[in-house]
Structure formats: C-alpha cells, structure tokens
Design a protein around this motif. Structure first.
Motif, PDB file in Angstrom:
ATOM      1  N   LEU A   9       0.720  -1.058  -0.068  1.00 30.26           N
ATOM      2  CA  LEU A   9      -0.065   0.013   0.162  1.00 30.26           C
ATOM      3  C   LEU A   9       0.841   1.227  -0.124  1.00 30.26           C
ATOM      4  CD1 LEU A   9      -2.345  -1.075   2.950  1.00 30.26           C
ATOM      5  CD2 LEU A   9      -2.991  -0.960   0.530  1.00 30.26           C
ATOM      6  N   THR A  10       0.364   2.315  -0.481  1.00 31.42           N
ATOM      7  CA  THR A  10       1.030   3.717  -0.593  1.00 31.42           C
ATOM      8  C   THR A  10       0.435   4.261   0.797  1.00 31.42           C
ATOM      9  OG1 THR A  10      -0.732   4.718  -1.573  1.00 31.42           O
ATOM     10  CG2 THR A  10       0.787   3.887  -2.783  1.00 31.42           C
ATOM     11  N   LEU A  11       0.845   5.678   1.337  1.00 27.40           N
ATOM     12  CA  LEU A  11       0.532   6.228   2.440  1.00 27.40           C
ATOM     13  C   LEU A  11      -0.959   6.373   2.223  1.00 27.40           C
ATOM     14  CD1 LEU A  11       3.429   8.424   3.191  1.00 27.40           C
ATOM     15  CD2 LEU A  11       2.606   6.543   4.446  1.00 27.40           C
ATOM     16  N   ASP A  12      -1.414   6.890   1.006  1.00 22.09           N
ATOM     17  CA  ASP A  12      -2.848   7.068   0.845  1.00 22.09           C
ATOM     18  C   ASP A  12      -3.858   5.611   0.390  1.00 22.09           C
ATOM     19  OD1 ASP A  12      -1.462   7.323  -1.552  1.00 22.09           O
ATOM     20  OD2 ASP A  12      -2.955   8.589  -2.437  1.00 22.09           O
ATOM     21  N   GLY A  13      -3.236   4.585   0.720  1.00 20.33           N
ATOM     22  CA  GLY A  13      -3.727   3.576   0.372  1.00 20.33           C
ATOM     23  C   GLY A  13      -3.857   2.733  -0.658  1.00 20.33           C
ATOM     24  N   VAL A  14      -3.404   3.376  -1.858  1.00 17.26           N
ATOM     25  CA  VAL A  14      -3.465   2.574  -3.219  1.00 17.26           C
ATOM     26  C   VAL A  14      -2.597   1.242  -3.067  1.00 17.26           C
ATOM     27  CG1 VAL A  14      -2.624   3.057  -5.463  1.00 17.26           C
ATOM     28  CG2 VAL A  14      -3.620   4.937  -4.332  1.00 17.26           C
ATOM     29  N   MET A  15      -3.169   0.502  -3.683  1.00 20.79           N
ATOM     30  CA  MET A  15      -2.507  -0.951  -4.041  1.00 20.79           C
ATOM     31  C   MET A  15      -2.282  -1.428  -5.254  1.00 20.79           C
ATOM     32  SD  MET A  15      -5.681  -3.590  -3.097  1.00 20.79           S
ATOM     33  CE  MET A  15      -4.890  -4.927  -3.590  1.00 20.79           C
ATOM     34  N   GLN A  16      -2.845  -0.653  -6.307  1.00 19.38           N
ATOM     35  CA  GLN A  16      -2.759  -0.671  -7.676  1.00 19.38           C
ATOM     36  C   GLN A  16      -1.250  -0.871  -8.298  1.00 19.38           C
ATOM     37  OE1 GLN A  16      -5.568   1.398  -9.972  1.00 19.38           O
ATOM     38  NE2 GLN A  16      -5.014   0.719 -11.954  1.00 19.38           N
ATOM     39  N   ALA A  17      -1.088  -1.802  -8.937  1.00 14.25           N
ATOM     40  CA  ALA A  17       0.363  -1.770  -9.985  1.00 14.25           C
ATOM     41  C   ALA A  17       1.534  -1.588  -9.201  1.00 14.25           C
ATOM     42  CB  ALA A  17       0.165  -1.232 -11.134  1.00 14.25           C
ATOM     43  N   GLY A  27      -8.205   2.594 -15.338  1.00 13.99           N
ATOM     44  CA  GLY A  27      -8.585   3.867 -14.739  1.00 13.99           C
ATOM     45  C   GLY A  27      -7.619   4.762 -15.067  1.00 13.99           C
ATOM     46  N   VAL A  28      -6.837   4.504 -16.147  1.00  9.00           N
ATOM     47  CA  VAL A  28      -5.657   5.663 -16.766  1.00  9.00           C
ATOM     48  C   VAL A  28      -4.842   5.658 -15.434  1.00  9.00           C
ATOM     49  CG1 VAL A  28      -5.304   7.661 -17.997  1.00  9.00           C
ATOM     50  CG2 VAL A  28      -7.695   6.466 -17.919  1.00  9.00           C
ATOM     51  N   PHE A  29      -4.173   4.603 -14.907  1.00  9.69           N
ATOM     52  CA  PHE A  29      -3.385   4.779 -13.967  1.00  9.69           C
ATOM     53  C   PHE A  29      -2.053   4.682 -14.466  1.00  9.69           C
ATOM     54  CE2 PHE A  29      -0.749   2.543 -10.453  1.00  9.69           C
ATOM     55  CZ  PHE A  29      -1.067   3.490  -9.472  1.00  9.69           C
ATOM     56  N   PRO A 157       6.489   4.697   1.735  1.00 11.52           N
ATOM     57  CA  PRO A 157       6.237   6.128   1.942  1.00 11.52           C
ATOM     58  C   PRO A 157       6.322   7.041   0.761  1.00 11.52           C
ATOM     59  CG  PRO A 157       8.647   5.450   2.411  1.00 11.52           C
ATOM     60  CD  PRO A 157       7.767   4.162   1.851  1.00 11.52           C
ATOM     61  N   VAL A 158       5.102   6.783  -0.116  1.00  4.87           N
ATOM     62  CA  VAL A 158       4.695   7.493  -0.939  1.00  4.87           C
ATOM     63  C   VAL A 158       3.283   7.643  -1.243  1.00  4.87           C
ATOM     64  CG1 VAL A 158       4.545   5.290  -2.409  1.00  4.87           C
ATOM     65  CG2 VAL A 158       5.045   7.417  -3.600  1.00  4.87           C
ATOM     66  N   VAL A 159       2.912   8.993  -1.867  1.00  6.72           N
ATOM     67  CA  VAL A 159       1.516   9.267  -1.858  1.00  6.72           C
ATOM     68  C   VAL A 159       1.420   9.516  -3.481  1.00  6.72           C
ATOM     69  CG1 VAL A 159      -0.192  11.054  -1.700  1.00  6.72           C
ATOM     70  CG2 VAL A 159       0.979  10.274   0.128  1.00  6.72           C
ATOM     71  N   LEU A 160       0.195   8.880  -3.992  1.00  5.56           N
ATOM     72  CA  LEU A 160       0.111   8.641  -5.570  1.00  5.56           C
ATOM     73  C   LEU A 160      -1.330   9.424  -5.898  1.00  5.56           C
ATOM     74  CD1 LEU A 160       0.803   5.175  -6.336  1.00  5.56           C
ATOM     75  CD2 LEU A 160       2.362   6.968  -6.472  1.00  5.56           C
ATOM     76  N   GLY A 161      -2.243   9.777  -4.966  1.00  4.62           N
ATOM     77  CA  GLY A 161      -3.598  10.573  -5.375  1.00  4.62           C
ATOM     78  C   GLY A 161      -4.387   9.975  -6.167  1.00  4.62           C
ATOM     79  N   GLN A 162      -4.323   8.717  -6.624  1.00  2.00           N
ATOM     80  CA  GLN A 162      -4.957   7.979  -7.501  1.00  2.00           C
ATOM     81  C   GLN A 162      -4.701   6.408  -7.398  1.00  2.00           C
ATOM     82  OE1 GLN A 162      -2.877   8.641 -11.884  1.00  2.00           O
ATOM     83  NE2 GLN A 162      -5.013   7.696 -11.784  1.00  2.00           N
ATOM     84  N   GLY A 163      -5.835   5.743  -7.614  1.00  2.00           N
ATOM     85  CA  GLY A 163      -5.566   4.167  -8.051  1.00  2.00           C
ATOM     86  C   GLY A 163      -6.413   3.619  -7.211  1.00  2.00           C
ATOM     87  N   ARG A 164      -6.628   2.417  -7.464  1.00  2.00           N
ATOM     88  CA  ARG A 164      -7.512   1.285  -6.528  1.00  2.00           C
ATOM     89  C   ARG A 164      -6.859   1.256  -5.209  1.00  2.00           C
ATOM     90  NH1 ARG A 164      -6.837  -2.633  -9.767  1.00  2.00           N
ATOM     91  NH2 ARG A 164      -8.315  -2.080 -11.027  1.00  2.00           N
ATOM     92  N   ARG A 165      -7.730   1.273  -4.162  1.00  2.00           N
ATOM     93  CA  ARG A 165      -7.534   1.129  -2.676  1.00  2.00           C
ATOM     94  C   ARG A 165      -7.903  -0.005  -2.057  1.00  2.00           C
ATOM     95  NH1 ARG A 165      -7.573   6.250  -4.140  1.00  2.00           N
ATOM     96  NH2 ARG A 165      -6.022   7.775  -3.111  1.00  2.00           N
TER      97      ARG A 165
END
Length: 208
Positions: A9-17, A27-29, A157-165
């Motif tokens: 997971l990223t810090l903002d909860g993204v698990m995608q790719a 989702g144009v990730f 320790p990274v934030v992406l701002g988009q993606g599947r959570r």
C-alpha cells in the motif's frame, strides 16, 4: 488453514500496480512500479519468511494472470518465492477461466455463496497458511464475508493521489489487533493485524 492476505500500500492506501508500469493500467493509472525504488534486503527477507509458511495460494483472476505470466519463467530452484508459487496448490477465483495452464491450479467459481463455501472449505483443510497476495477485488470480497484471519500490510512512504485502494468506501467496519511490526531500511512499515470485531466508540467531549 489460516487465510492471510499480503498487500502493498501507499500512504494514501493505493494498492494498484506496485510492481511495474504495465501491471495494471485500469482507470488510466500512470504510477505503476511505485514499489520498486523501495525494495531492499529487508523486504526480500520478509517475503522469504512469510511465503515459507504457505501451504497454498488463493488469487484473484487479475493477479493470477500476472503471476502465471511471470513466475513459471523463474526456474532457479533456490528462489524460494518461485519454488513455492510454481509447486504449491493455487486456487483462482474466476467464472471465466476454464483451462488454467499453470500447474497445480484449481478454479473456484460459481455464485457468491458458492465461492464463500468453496473458500471456507479450503480454510477447513489442515495445514499452515492459505495466502492471498495482491488480488484487490478478491480481497474486498473476502473482507465483506469476514474470511481473512490475518492482514499483512506493507505501507510504503509515497503518495500517489489516484488508484485502486484496498479499503474502499463501504468497507466493513472492523477493529484490528496489531500482532507484528517491522520497518525496512527504506522506510517501509510492515504490520500484521488480526481482526478484532467491530469498532468501539467513545468521546472526549466534556460533560455539560
């Protein structure tokens, strides 16, 4: 068997790719491969330790396709991840996969109730761990039906701002007990949690 799930997971909860740019562009990730810069010996050691506890794997269709395209090509007998994934039983939840080519693969299909019963039957078998890796859609299905015994969440320790959570809106309210905590040299927090019932609530408001 104990059903465990391992998710990056990223810090903002993204698990995608997490593993590469072409892994999942839905989702144009455009951030695929975000995990790779944080890989170190610590992460390799944790993966080796935990995958050594597996007696079988349970995978969603998308993750199964990614794994089956990669791991059979890793033929080093000393690679513990490839050895486990290539030789242990694998169960893939799908209603469209008819003839899986990856050895030791069994399809778990049917309606929702049938899939739940099929997974519960796997859990009822003797053994160590039935491990889920990635498999976001499947993970959310398992959470809804309270089938997961332990979560291993690797927070980078990274934030992406988009993606599947992993924990999307509408997730089942659940409290957790921390059972293990580690930190890698690159700042990855690796925590294990056991579900501990519904959340409790309180208040810091002063009495009127």
């Amino acid at each position: 068997m104990k059903l465990t799930i391992t998710t990056f997971l990223t810090l903002d909860g993204v698990m995608q790719a997490p593993g590469g740019p072409s892994e999942d562009r839905s989702g144009v990730f455009e951030h695929g491969g975000w995990l790779v810069p944080f890989a170190d010996e610590d992460l390799g050691r944790y993966v080796t330790e935990w995958i050594g506890r597996a007696d079988a794997f349970l995978l969603g269709r998308r993750t199964y396709d990614i794994f089956s395209a990669h791991w059979p090509r890793v033929t080093d007998p000393d690679d513990p991840v490839a050895r486990s994934l290539n030789h242990l039983p694998k169960y893939v939840v799908s209603n469209t996969l008819d003839h899986p080519a990856w050895q030791n693969t069994t399809v778990v299909g049917g309606n929702e109730d049938g899939v739940v019963k099929g997974i519960q039957a796997l859990k009822d078998r003797p053994g160590g761990e039935l491990q889920v890796h990635g498999s976001g859609v499947l993970a959310q299905f398992l959470m809804r039906h309270e089938l997961i015994d332990e979560y291993r969440l690797w927070t980078f320790p990274v934030v992406l701002g988009q993606g599947r959570r992993l924990f999307a809106d509408g997730a089942l309210p659940t409290s957790f007990e921390l059972t293990d905590s580690r930190t890698s040299s690159t700042g990855v927090s690796v925590n294990s949690y056991r579900p501990a019932g519904r959340p409790r609530h309180g208040s810091f408001e002063l009495d009127q």
